[in-house]
Structures are given as structure tokens and as C-alpha cells.
Design a protein around this motif. Structure first.
Motif, PDB file in Angstrom:
ATOM      1  N   ALA A 384      34.584  47.682  27.575  1.00 58.87           N
ATOM      2  CA  ALA A 384      33.430  47.905  28.450  1.00 58.87           C
ATOM      3  C   ALA A 384      33.888  48.026  29.891  1.00 58.87           C
ATOM      4  O   ALA A 384      34.967  47.555  30.276  1.00 58.87           O
ATOM      5  CB  ALA A 384      32.414  46.764  28.317  1.00 58.87           C
ATOM      6  N   ALA A 385      33.034  48.651  30.694  1.00 54.31           N
ATOM      7  CA  ALA A 385      33.196  48.620  32.146  1.00 54.31           C
ATOM      8  C   ALA A 385      32.562  47.332  32.658  1.00 54.31           C
ATOM      9  O   ALA A 385      31.439  46.992  32.274  1.00 54.31           O
ATOM     10  CB  ALA A 385      32.526  49.834  32.779  1.00 54.31           C
ATOM     11  N   GLY A 417      45.887  42.573  30.758  1.00 56.25           N
ATOM     12  CA  GLY A 417      44.678  42.589  31.574  1.00 56.25           C
ATOM     13  C   GLY A 417      43.381  42.809  30.826  1.00 56.25           C
ATOM     14  O   GLY A 417      42.351  42.244  31.192  1.00 56.25           O
ATOM     15  N   ASN A 418      43.387  43.626  29.764  1.00 52.92           N
ATOM     16  CA  ASN A 418      42.128  43.911  29.072  1.00 52.92           C
ATOM     17  C   ASN A 418      42.409  44.634  27.766  1.00 52.92           C
ATOM     18  O   ASN A 418      43.509  45.143  27.550  1.00 52.92           O
ATOM     19  CB  ASN A 418      41.206  44.771  29.942  1.00 52.92           C
ATOM     20  N   TRP A 439      34.659  49.460  38.016  1.00 57.33           N
ATOM     21  CA  TRP A 439      34.448  49.223  36.579  1.00 57.33           C
ATOM     22  C   TRP A 439      35.408  48.200  35.989  1.00 57.33           C
ATOM     23  O   TRP A 439      35.426  47.975  34.783  1.00 57.33           O
ATOM     24  CB  TRP A 439      34.581  50.541  35.818  1.00 57.33           C
ATOM     25  N   GLY A 440      36.186  47.546  36.847  1.00 58.85           N
ATOM     26  CA  GLY A 440      37.107  46.512  36.390  1.00 58.85           C
ATOM     27  C   GLY A 440      38.551  46.783  36.730  1.00 58.85           C
ATOM     28  O   GLY A 440      39.386  45.877  36.652  1.00 58.85           O
ATOM     29  N   TYR A 444      42.279  44.354  36.975  1.00 55.92           N
ATOM     30  CA  TYR A 444      43.457  44.513  36.126  1.00 55.92           C
ATOM     31  C   TYR A 444      44.714  44.876  36.901  1.00 55.92           C
ATOM     32  O   TYR A 444      45.823  44.489  36.480  1.00 55.92           O
ATOM     33  CB  TYR A 444      43.194  45.580  35.053  1.00 55.92           C
ATOM     34  N   VAL A 445      44.568  45.614  37.999  1.00 51.77           N
ATOM     35  CA  VAL A 445      45.767  46.064  38.718  1.00 51.77           C
ATOM     36  C   VAL A 445      45.974  45.331  40.040  1.00 51.77           C
ATOM     37  O   VAL A 445      47.057  45.449  40.635  1.00 51.77           O
ATOM     38  CB  VAL A 445      45.733  47.590  38.959  1.00 51.77           C
ATOM     39  N   ASP A 446      44.991  44.589  40.500  1.00 54.07           N
ATOM     40  CA  ASP A 446      45.132  43.871  41.773  1.00 54.07           C
ATOM     41  C   ASP A 446      45.001  42.361  41.582  1.00 54.07           C
ATOM     42  O   ASP A 446      45.961  41.612  41.777  1.00 54.07           O
ATOM     43  CB  ASP A 446      44.092  44.360  42.788  1.00 54.07           C
TER      44      ASP A 446
END
Length: 811
Positions: A384-385, A417-418, A439-440, A444-446
Motif C-alpha cells: 500500500a501507499a 523497508g517494506n 506515499w512512503g 524507506y529511503v530517508d
């Protein structure tokens, strides 16, 4: 006591008085388990009961109890809530002391100012997670998710996503006090966070222990002492400070290894916090010395995705882990241990804790430490976002807590992360729906990698699964990162696994029903058919039954009976997973991991699991054990012919004579070939087979048999439906061995994939082997655990005794 606090019109009128008056509540627990214990609801796992119980997740619920004030004098008295599911208000003596909105974290609430002697009232009220998630969605607007199977906006709640249903699980949206809730009185100082940063230099194990304290009352100097493996240090932390650090070294430290690669050496790390007047707090954990790296370097094949433990690259022989029950408090430490022992015994060395579930309990990770099973831990985001603007603060709080909680465990190898959110953004039409909304991705990257760099820099992190390593490259690119292979189950025959050589496949799987006993204890349809209402209620996959049927049609004749359907689908699942795993492992070096979907089940489902919800092993489990063995022999397509591939993940080189024979189903030797085999550790050897072996005279009546020192594999030239199997003929010898039985099967004809389904005779019985192929004149003894009292004659008969042969005759 548990009471309904605000409800839905669908609450059954006959139980409304009891819900208003209150029923006994167990803590830890949840509303569903309390209502079950009070006999107010039917078991949601049985038949179609799930659909009649959705009202529970749409009600508000109130827990209440009384407690005394701690006897000893203290600077602080805290209410410590280990886990509240999910949207809760906490009151003590009528005063609101806290609110929560996150299942994945704990809360510590000072309450000393509201206590009133020996009779304090605690009330915890839970708002409906369904209704609250809808309200949050409406504040910022909806975001993409797989609405066709998950209509509720689950991504707006920091809660176990699969509570809202999944393509293998029911919609049972829980609420409750799902971890311990306690009153803690303390003075001066206590441990708030303990971060052991563990490393290895040569033969020396090193621990840097970073400590954060919480203080209360007048400031006091405190002494912090840490010890591990005979090394001990003490420092003084002045009264104005809240942090301290100690470094310890253990000479000639024994390393922790995944099982099969070495011992699981662990050392107890203990901390004490003291003043001149006595002990304030203690902390102790078992730790292990090992190094872990994730190699993602560019190479000629794209870019690697390889876990390296103690400088040794490993092939991840993995399985995905989902919550073992829809109601997690029912999973005891013994149940975790049994399930994880089953994973180890299937030669699994890596479990991925999937992102639609939980950060698991300490019992789970401690068992993985002891058993030598590496853990790939997803942060809980799935499919999901996610609304970053609503969740960022809560995500940071839960991540900080769980990174610190899990960092002592040597089994914890990788944070991810997801699950499938980056894939969704790329390929599921999200970009048009989202326009420019977050949207997420920022999580995940920061946020998450920054937290790991700050708190636990010793472990690798990967932003998502699947993910290629770049937002500019398709997330499921075989050449980069980790992939999910779902084209096979959803669209193609499982032989299409051979079209992929991924660097690391983190999800792939094939469905089958649970064992017969588990299925028939959950579904009571009369007649019981593959498409009867109860069966279909336990099939949650989109068009799942049609995909099962399509997958069977390529390989088997149409099943005649429900028993044939049950066996054929289970056998087809085992064959699919065997083909996939053996193919991926045969490309060791280019591909360095396969994580099958899925190890376990949360309820009695038709699903991708190897072990059903009752803990019974499906045929797939036995197939997985064979395919994941340290040493594996397989026959694979090779250009326009066939090759034998020997894979060695063991600790020593593998030497022997490889013999390959082409035989008729009657057992006649038609051609043979042999070669000396020598396979170094962590490598493969490929032997292209000569045409006289790979060119059958009668494809429907011949097979290849490859053998190295008793390790054997086979190759059939046609799908089962086109093979001219003989009618199965065999002799059986049965004798008791204590509580077990030994069953010797002597083949008069070829018997392919012999399976003895002893659970049909005794729910507590099981076999030590399954899917055994015997040539005419061969025999195999199978141990039946708890089988001493089984009727021997029944063991000889269908549907207890099955083999692939009898699916062609419709018996």
C-alpha cells in the motif's frame, strides 16, 4: 473485565446484555479471544463463521481493572504498557493519562500523581481500528492498496495489516491489551535504552555498550557495570548526565554461525546500575559475535544481492514468516520453538519476517538465535501507499524502539523497508492515482536508514522487497537486487521459474490445501467438495481455485474425487517448489537466495504454506527439506539437452561417483553414464549428459535416475498426465517401535512420490519422510511417529497410502 463501549448495529442481540455487563478479560489477549473464552461467539476459524464476526472490529471496547499502589517509596510510578492494539485511551481513577495509536510500540506513562491508595481503577478503551482508519483516510484522502481483496484502509493504522484480511487470511480486526501491562515503581535512575554494538576483529569479539538512562528525583551519581565472557568494566555516570558508554573485549571469542555452518556460540551480556545505597536496575541478554554484510556490488550479471556471514557468502535457503495466529497472544514460546525447529529441520537458514505482520516477540528471535536461523526483518509496511504526513512520528518511535530491542540478537541479519510498496508505485498504477502526494518512499529511503545508521550501524538495510537498488530500474529486474516471482502462480505454469535467474528471489510460491485433518476439522461441508461453500471461504486468493485448477491441468489428469483433488494439489505444490528451488540453487553464484512463500499459516487456509495452522507438515515441507539440503543433486534443462548439477553448501568438499541411468518404468537399464564428482564448498558442478541418456525411446515409460553415494534425484520425460504409469503394486511390513511404528514399503512396480497420510488415522501421528520414489524391487522404511496403535491394514489403502501413479487411474 471487558465491555462493549460503543457498537455497531450488527452486534447480535442475544449477547448484547453480556457485553454491556462485562465478561472476564485475559491480559495479554484480545477481544476475540475473550469472547471465545466466554462462549459468546463461534470459533472464527471454523466453516464460514468469520463472516458473521466482522462486527467485533467495528465496535469500541473497554477493559477495566483495579490495582493497588506500590508499597515501597519511589520517585516515580509508571504504568508500563507493553502493547496496546491499537487506538486506545488510558485512564487511571477517571483521569486521562495517555492515548495511543500504534500496535507496534510500548508506552510508559507516569501515574504517581493520580494514584489513590489501594483501590485504583484502570480503564483502557479501544476505538474501532476499522472506523478510526476510515476517519484518518478521510482527513487526507485515500491512497492506493489492493482494494479488491482489502477494502478497508489498513495503511492508515500502525497495526498488523493482515488483521484486515489477506489473500491467505481472514478479516479479524482485533483490539486489546496484547502484551503485558504493569505498574513499575522506581527511584533515582533506570535503564531506558541499552544498545550493544557488536563487532569482531580477528579472533576478538568486541561490544560497545551505549546506555541511555531515565532519571527521577534528586540527581545522584550512578555506577554502570557491564560484563561479558569474563570481561568487565565499570564507569561512573554523574548525576547530571543520562548517557554512558563501556567497551568490552572477549579474546578468542567463538563465533555465532547459521546452522550447518558452525556452532551458535552465545555469551551473556549483563549490566547493572547502582548507587552507594544499592542496586537500581539490571539488564541481561544473550549475544553472539559474528559479522554480517550485504554485498550489492555491480558485476557482469548486473548487481549482487548476497548475504555474507563471518566473511563467508551464503545462499539464503529461506521461507517467509507470517504471524502464526490471527490472535498473536495465542502463540506461546513453545509454539514458536516448535515452528522454528520445523524450519531448521527443513534446512531453512533464513526466515523473512514479512511486512504485513509484526515485529515478533523476543521468544521468536531468541529461538532463531539458538537454532541458527538468520532473520530478514521487514519494517511493517505492505502492499500500500502510506500517508507519511500522518505516520512519520509514530514510525520513528516504533522503529527506534524495535531497532534497540532486536539489536542484541545475532540471528537478525537484515532490515528491509517494506513489502511490495516500491513495486506498487512502479507497476500497479499508483503514480497516476498519487500524482505528487507522498506515499512512503521518504520513510524507506530517508527515515529508516538514518535511524539504523544512528542506532545500529552493524546491520545492512535494504529499502524494499522487491527492489532493484534504484528507482530508475524495475523493482523485479532479475539482474539486480531482490525480486518477487508471482507471474508463475498468477499466470503461468511453474516450469516458467526456469525463465528467471534472479540475483535473490524473496517471494515465490504455490498453493495447496492444509492436511486433511486440519481441513476437515475446520470445514464441515456435507458433501465436502473442492468448491463447497466452507472450502471456498478458506480460499482467500484472488481466483485461487481457478489457478489451482489451471496448474493441475498442465501436469495431472482431472481429479475424480475430493480426496484426489486434495492429494493432487498438495503434490503439485511440492513439485512446483522443488522445481523452483532446484533451478535457483543450480545457478548459485548468480542467484544467492530463495525465500519461499510461505513457511506457516495463521488459520486453516488453502494457502502457500509448508506447515498448516495446526503445525502439520504438508508434502511441500518434505520437498523443501530435500531441495534445501546442504548437498543437492538435480537434473536441469541445459540448452537442447539435460545436465546434472551438484550443489554444495556444506562445510567440506563433496567427492564421489556420479552415476546417471536411463531406466524403463519396469526397472530395465537402458543406458548409463558415470563421472567423478568433486565440488568445493559453496560451489556447484555441472555435468552435461550425453544424448544416449537424454533421448528416450519411449518418453511415457522411461526416467532418468542420478545418484551420488545414495543421494538420488530423478527426471521424467513427460508430465504425469502423459506418463504410462503402472498400477501401483507393493508390499508393506509394519512393526511397532516403542510409541512409533516402522513401515517398510517394498515396491513391485515403479512407485512415484509415495506419501503416507497418517493424520487421517490419528491426528497426532506423523511420518519422517514423504514423496519417496521407488523403482521395482526397491524398498524404504518410513518411521511413523506416535504410530504404534495405528491399524496396519488401513495404512496400505487409499487415501492413506498415495502415490502419483494412482492419480492417473482415478483410484
Amino acid at each position: 473485565m471487558l465491555r462493549v463501549a460503543g457498537g455497531h448495529d450488527d452486534v447480535p442481540p442475544e449477547i448484547w446484555p453480556a457485553l454491556r455487563a462485562g465478561v472476564p478479560a485475559s491480559v495479554p489477549g484480545c477481544v476475540h479471544t475473550d469472547l471465545l473464552a466466554a462462549a459468546l461467539i463461534a470459533d472464527p476459524y471454523l466453516d464460514q463463521n468469520e463472516h458473521e464476526l466482522k462486527w467485533i472490529g467495528r465496535c469500541d471496547w473497554k477493559y477495566s481493572t483495579t490495582f493497588g499502589t506500590p508499597e515501597r517509596e519511589a520517585d516515580r510510578v509508571d504504568l508500563v504498557c507493553g502493547g496496546l492494539d491499537t487506538f486506545a485511551t488510558v485512564e487511571v481513577n477517571g483521569t486521562l493519562v495517555g492515548t495511543t495509536r500504534n500496535m507496534h510500540r510500548s508506552y510508559r506513562i507516569p501515574v504517581q500523581d493520580v494514584l489513590a491508595g489501594d483501590a485504583n481503577e484502570l480503564v483502557v478503551t479501544f476505538a474501532s481500528a476499522v472506523l478510526r482508519s476510515r476517519e484518518l483516510r478521510d482527513t487526507v484522502g485515500d491512497l492506493p492498496r489492493p482494494v479488491e481483496i482489502l477494502p478497508e484502509p489498513y495503511q492508515f493504522a500502525r497495526k498488523m495489516a493482515c488483521n484486515f484480511g489477506w489473500d491467505w487470511g481472514p478479516e479479524l480486526v482485533t483490539a486489546g491489551i496484547w502484551k503485558l501491562i504493569q505498574v513499575h515503581a522506581w527511584s533515582v535512575a533506570r535503564f531506558d535504552k541499552v544498545r550493544p554494538i557488536i563487532s569482531v576483529a580477528g579472533t576478538t569479539g568486541m561490544v560497545r555498550v551505549e546506555v541511555e538512562l531515565e532519571r527521577a528525583g534528586a540527581p545522584h551519581d550512578v555506577e554502570l557495570t557491564a560484563s561479558v565472557g569474563g570481561s568487565q568494566q565499570t564507569i561512573t555516570i554523574p548525576g547530571a548526565e543520562t548517557t554512558g558508554e563501556i567497551e568490552l573485549e572477549v579474546d578468542h571469542a567463538d563465533l555465532w554461525w547459521p546452522h550447518g555452518m558452525g556452532a551458535q556460540a552465545r555469551y551473556e551480556l549483563t549490566l547493572t546500575l547502582e548507587t552507594e545505597t544499592g542496586l537500581l536496575d539490571t539488564w541481561a541478554r544473550q549475544i553472539g559475535f559474528r559479522t554480517i554484510e550485504l554485498d550489492t556490488a555491480a558485476d557482469d550479471g548486473g548487481s549482487a544481492f548476497t548475504l555474507i556471514v563471518n566473511d563467508r557468502p551464503i545462499f539464503g535457503r529461506g521461507a517467509n514468516w507470517i504471524p502464526d495466529d490471527c490472535f498473536p497472544t495465542r502463540v506461546s514460546s513453545d509454539r514458536y520453538r516448535r515452528r522454528l525447529e520445523q524450519a531448521r529441520d527443513a534446512n531453512v537458514n533464513l526466515l523473512r519476517v514479512w511486512g504485513g505482520g509484526l515485529y515478533e516477540t523476543d521468544d521468536f528471535y531468541e529461538a532463531c538465535d539458538e537454532l541458527g536461523i538468520l532473520v530478514w526483518q521487514d519494517f511493517p509496511f505492505a502492499c500500500a501507499a502510506y500517508p507519511e504526513e500522518l505516520l512519520a512520528d509514530e514510525v520513528e518511535a516504533e522503529a527506534r524502539e524495535n531497532i534497540v530491542r532486536l539489536m542484541p540478537h545475532p540471528s537478525l541479519a537484515l532490515w528491509n523497508g517494506n513489502n511490495e510498496n516500491i513495486w506498487g508505485w512502479h507497476d500497479w498504477g499508483w503514480q497516476e492515482q498519487l500524482e505528487d502526494r507522498p506515499w512512503g518512499l521518504g520513510l524507506y529511503v530517508d527515515l529508516l536508514p538514518a535511524l539504523l545508521a544512528e542506532i545500529d550501524p552493524t546491520r545492512p538495510y535494504w529499502p524494499g522487497s522487491p527492489y532493484s537498488g534504484s528507482m530508475d530500474v524495475a523493482p523485479n529486474a532479475d539482474e539486480h537486487g531482490c525480486t518477487h516471482l508471482w507471474d508463475v502462480w498468477n499466470e503461468r505454469d511453474y516450469t516458467a521459474y526456469r525463465d528467471h535467474v534472479p540475483r535473490f528471489v524473496a517471494e515465490f510460491g504455490y498453493q495447496a490445501p492444509p492436511t486433511w485433518t486440519t481441513l476437515t476439522r475446520a470445514v464441515h461441508d456435507n458433501p465436502l467438495t473442492p468448491d463447497s461453500a466452507g472450502i471456498l471461504s478458506h480460499q482467500k486468493a484472488d481466483d485461487g481455485h481457478a489457478k489451482l485448477t489451471r496448474g493441475l491441468a498442465t501436469h495431472f489428469r482431472a481429479p475424480v474425487t475430493t480426496e484426489d483433488w486434495h492429494f493432487a494439489t498438495q503434490l503439485n505444490q511440492a513439485r512446483a517448489i522443488t522445481l523452483g528451488v532446484e533451478h535457483f540453487r543450480s545457478h548459485r553464484g548468480q542467484c544467492m537466495g530463495a525465500i519461499v512463500w510461505q513457511l506457516n499459516d495463521c488459520w486453516p487456509a488453502i494457502s502457500w504454506s509448508a506447515i498448516d495452522s495446526a503445525g502439520r507438515q504438508k508434502p511441500m515441507w518434505y520437498a523443501l527439506r530435500r531441495a534445501y539440503a546442504d548437498r543437492m543433486l538435480t537434473i536441469q534443462p541445459d540448452q537442447d539437452g539435460l545436465a546434472a548439477v551438484a550443489v554444495n553448501d556444506g562445510d567440506a568438499s563433496w567427492h564421489g561417483t556420479l552415476r546417471v541411468e536411463r531406466r524403463s518404468f519396469a526397472g530395465d537399464l537402458l543406458a548409463d553414464w558415470k563421472s567423478q564428482l568433486s565440488v568445493r564448498r559453496d560451489s556447484t558442478s555441472t555435468f552435461r549428459l550425453p544424448p544416449n541418456l537424454t533421448t528416450p525411446g519411449e518418453p511415457a515409460r522411461e526416467l532418468l535416475v542420478a545418484d551420488v553415494g545414495g543421494m538420488r534425484t530423478t527426471w521424467f520425460f513427460c508430465p504425469d498426465k502423459d506418463l504410462d504409469y503402472p498400477a501401483p503394486s507393493y508390499d508393506i511390513d509394519f512393526r511397532r517401535d516403542g510409541d512409533d511404528a516402522l513401515m517398510r514399503v517394498c515396491a513391485r512396480t515403479l512407485l512415484r512420490d509415495v506419501a503416507i497420510f497418517v493424520d487421517r488415522l490419528d491426528a497426532h501421528a506423523s511420518v519422517d519422510d514423504m514423496l519417496v520414489t521407488l523403482l521395482p524391487g526397491e524398498e524404504r522404511t518410513i518411521r511413523i511417529h506416535n504410530g504404534a496403535r495405528l491399524p496396519a491394514e488401513r495404512l496400505r489403502q487409499t487415501p492413506v497410502f498415495r502415490c502419483a501413479n494412482d492419480l492417473n487411474s482415478g483410484t
